[in-house]
Design an enzyme around this catalytic site. Structure first.
Site, mmCIF file in Angstrom:
data_model
loop_
_atom_site.group_PDB
_atom_site.id
_atom_site.type_symbol
_atom_site.label_atom_id
_atom_site.label_comp_id
_atom_site.label_asym_id
_atom_site.label_seq_id
_atom_site.Cartn_x
_atom_site.Cartn_y
_atom_site.Cartn_z
ATOM 1 N N HIS A 181 0.845 -1.199 0.000
ATOM 2 C CA HIS A 181 0.000 0.000 0.000
ATOM 3 C C HIS A 181 0.878 1.247 0.000
ATOM 4 C CE1 HIS A 181 -2.731 2.967 2.193
ATOM 5 N NE2 HIS A 181 -3.256 2.789 0.995
ATOM 6 N N HIS A 206 -7.920 8.056 -3.932
ATOM 7 C CA HIS A 206 -8.271 6.639 -4.036
ATOM 8 C C HIS A 206 -9.350 6.374 -5.083
ATOM 9 C CE1 HIS A 206 -6.435 6.670 0.050
ATOM 10 N NE2 HIS A 206 -5.994 5.496 -0.334
ATOM 11 N N ARG A 284 -0.769 22.067 -2.203
ATOM 12 C CA ARG A 284 -0.484 20.644 -1.977
ATOM 13 C C ARG A 284 -0.710 20.338 -0.509
ATOM 14 N NH1 ARG A 284 -0.796 15.925 -1.403
ATOM 15 N NH2 ARG A 284 0.776 14.351 -1.920
ATOM 16 N N CYS A 345 6.522 20.527 -6.228
ATOM 17 C CA CYS A 345 6.120 19.206 -5.759
ATOM 18 C C CYS A 345 6.944 18.150 -6.490
ATOM 19 C CB CYS A 345 4.633 18.991 -6.024
ATOM 20 S SG CYS A 345 4.027 17.370 -5.507
ATOM 21 N N TYR A 488 8.067 9.945 -1.297
ATOM 22 C CA TYR A 488 9.000 10.940 -1.824
ATOM 23 C C TYR A 488 10.407 10.354 -1.967
ATOM 24 C CZ TYR A 488 5.220 14.205 -1.089
ATOM 25 O OH TYR A 488 4.001 14.843 -1.138
#
Length: 636
Positions: A181, A206, A284, A345, A488
């Protein structure tokens, strides 16, 4: 994907279509698996020439970027199954591509092959559309048993017979998926024995189609209608309460996710000014916006981690206090330092990377980036005054990382705060200009950007510039947060969710050199000026590396023209703001009116790093760090 195959023995292509359809329905979605399946029904034939023609035609289409996300594969050993293409955006694109492939085959004398490829494409498109219609996560399936919610609640571990969850009317066994996940096993396990919808309503990424596809592969049954209705009424209230503090936002933003809110401006707005207006700066958020703090009640905690890894070495300076709690008023008493810095980002341009292969992460075009002037005390000044610490003395104590924790929390687990860390030199070296910002572009820091205080670490990925700053901790180790340890990070193209090793890859800090086209248009010929393409955009590199060159092409990268650049007035190796650029490219006389021109940009930074030509070599499962040449198609 809708798939197009060019077969050698056209009289048998109908039977081979059945093999193709079976492979698709059976889950063999990759090009390699489909080729292998078709090869079982295909002998070597005299179609190698036609297959090569189809592949060549498709490659030409791909080079012009006139069909989004096209890939062409040729396999000489596959005989009749030489030409295969996938069009990722729609079945209609697949049909258009097939027509181009057919034209290529016909040009080399294989008209029947051309007709076969078009007919096959129509059928493959229909199969793809049918498959797409069939992926409806959570709908009742007559071929599966029905369970009560109490049955699901009894399955919360592998030892209990599996870990079950509910989505709408579907029941799923996620036992084998938990470790893969993307949000971490500790989060998805919260839904064990219950519904995933309370969590999905908080994190709407999702609802992407690829997530539904993954979920349906884990389907084991249906939830009873009565239990489903009861769950849905409870879930609505949960989502409303979590997002009570969302501020008003500009209507021009392109919203990528409502909950949590993530949005970017139209690209053309980015090049209007070297400083991005606050209302157009990308948003963000990982969690809901936290409840606004009254400025007079705000306190920032700064502490030295209590750890045996932090030891005094000979000559080390001892901190003057164990922890500090600083009010906003106290922070305003420090000399105010302003730094103009670009934040980006890590997932900027993820949408392009997803066209090469599926990635997991929120969709971003090119505008998850912005430049602002951030003002507040230098972090180095605060630590020197409050703790008597300098970069040198911190290192002597064993401090290697500085942690930042925000007030924003996971509604599902309120003890989980967003957090990240940076190496100590990025935070404590005064020349790196790290600030505790309470102003943005000369105004009070907006709620969307971290009011009342955020960390600004110039030159590093946006994820480390923590908003709604609650605490700072000096530590011997990096943050243990999910976003530092399990997110990240940029993995190699061969890494997938089955073999990923998070510890093998460092957390992203400085970002690679980047450039994008924000607006471009065709300028017709005038009396003293030839036809030309006008393009504007930005270029930036992390780590304080300035941009020394931007090059633009109007023929897909065959020839290049130097753009006019407007670099910021910042010192070498401390260039934290982007460089805007503009280019005028004369068009060759052989470019026919009505045709599409492939405009491309690439940049080079002060360390002579330049952007890679294509995405494939830098593709990764999280869709981060996409800095390949940027392409935009323009009709002349």
């Amino acid at each position: 994907c809708a798939c197009v195959c060019v077969f050698g023995f056209e009289e048998n292509w109908g039977s081979r279509l059945e093999v193709l359809r079976s492979a698709m329905v059976g889950g063999a979605r990759s090009v390699r698996a489909l080729l292998a399946a078709v090869r079982l029904q295909s002998g070597r034939g005299e179609s190698i020439r036609a297959g090569r023609a189809a592949a060549a035609a498709g490659h030409a289409v791909w080079r012009r970027r006139s069909c989004c996300g096209v890939q062409v594969c040729a396999n000489e050993c596959a005989g009749p199954a030489l030409g295969m293409a996938t069009a990722r955006d729609s079945a209609r694109s697949a049909r258009r591509l097939a027509q181009k492939l057919a034209m290529g085959a016909a040009a080399l004398g294989s008209a029947s092959m051309a007709a076969a490829s078009v007919a096959l494409c129509e059928r493959a498109s229909d199969a793809a559309e049918k498959e797409e219609r069939e992926v409806r996560a959570g709908e009742v399936r007559d071929d599966l048993p029905t369970y009560a919610l109490k049955d699901v609640a009894a399955h919360t571990s592998k030892e209990a017979g599996g870990i079950w969850v509910v989505y709408k009317r579907g029941v799923y066994d996620i036992s084998e998926f938990i470790e893969n996940h993307p949000g971490g096993a500790e989060r998805i396990i919260l839904a064990a024995g219950g519904s995933v919808e309370p969590f999905w309503s908080l994190y709407q990424q999702h609802y992407a189609s690829f997530v539904h596809e993954i979920l349906e592969e884990l389907r084991i049954g249906n939830l009873s209608e009565a239990d489903s209705d009861s769950l849905r009424s409870q879930q609505k209230e949960t989502a409303v309460q979590a997002y009570l503090h969302e501020p008003a936002r500009s209507d021009v933003l392109l919203v990528r996710s409502e909950k949590p809110f993530n949005a970017e401006p139209p690209p053309g707005l980015l090049v209007r000014s070297a400083i991005t207006p606050i209302e157009h700066f990308y948003k963000r958020n990982h969690f809901p916006i936290p409840a606004p703090v009254q400025p007079e009640k705000y306190e920032l905690e700064i502490a030295l981690e209590q750890s045996s890894d932090l030891k005094h070495e000979p000559g080390a300076t001892s901190p003057t206090r164990g922890a500090a709690h600083l009010s906003l008023e106290r922070l305003r008493q420090y000399p105010k330092h302003s730094v103009t810095a670009t934040l980006q980002c890590a997932g900027n341009r993820r949408t392009e990377m997803a066209q090469v292969r599926t990635v997991k992460g929120g969709a971003w075009d090119v505008s998850a980036i912005g430049t602002a002037t951030w003002s507040g005390p230098r972090l180095a000044d605060v630590l020197r005054e409050e703790f008597g610490l300098t970069l040198e003395s911190a290192r002597q104590l064993g401090v290697k990382h500085v942690h930042f924790s925000g007030l924003d929390t996971d509604p599902a687990t309120p003890s989980t705060h967003y957090a990240a860390s940076v190496p100590v030199e990025l935070a404590l070296d005064p020349q790196n200009e790290a600030v505790l910002a309470y102003e943005m572009n000369g105004e009070t820091l907006p709620l969307d950007h971290g009011f009342p205080l955020r960390a600004i670490i110039p030159g590093v990925v946006g994820a480390r510039n923590v908003k709604w700053l609650e605490s700072i901790t000096l530590s011997a180790t990096e943050s243990n947060s999910h976003w530092q340890k399990l997110d990240y990070k940029g993995f190699a193209p061969n890494v997938d969710w089955d073999n990923v090793d998070y510890d093998a890859v460092p957390a992203i800090q400085e970002l690679p050199v980047q450039s994008s086209i924000c607006e471009t248009f065709f300028l017709p010929a005038e009396e003293h000026s030839p036809r030309s393409i006008i393009s504007r955009g930005f270029a930036w590199s992390g780590g304080g590396r300035g941009i020394i060159r931007v090059e633009v092409s109007a023929d897909g990268g065959q020839t290049w023209h130097s753009a006019k650049i407007s670099p910021p007035e910042q010192e070498r190796n401390h260039v934290y703001a982007w460089t805007l650029w503009e280019a005028s490219i004369p068009l060759s006389s052989d470019v026919a009116p009505g045709s599409d021109v492939d405009v491309v940009v690439k940049a080079t930074d002060s360390s002579y790093n330049t952007q890679p030509e294509s995405i494939a070599p830098i593709w990764n499962i999280r869709g981060v760090l996409n800095n390949a040449w940027h392409h935009v198609s323009v009709r002349v």
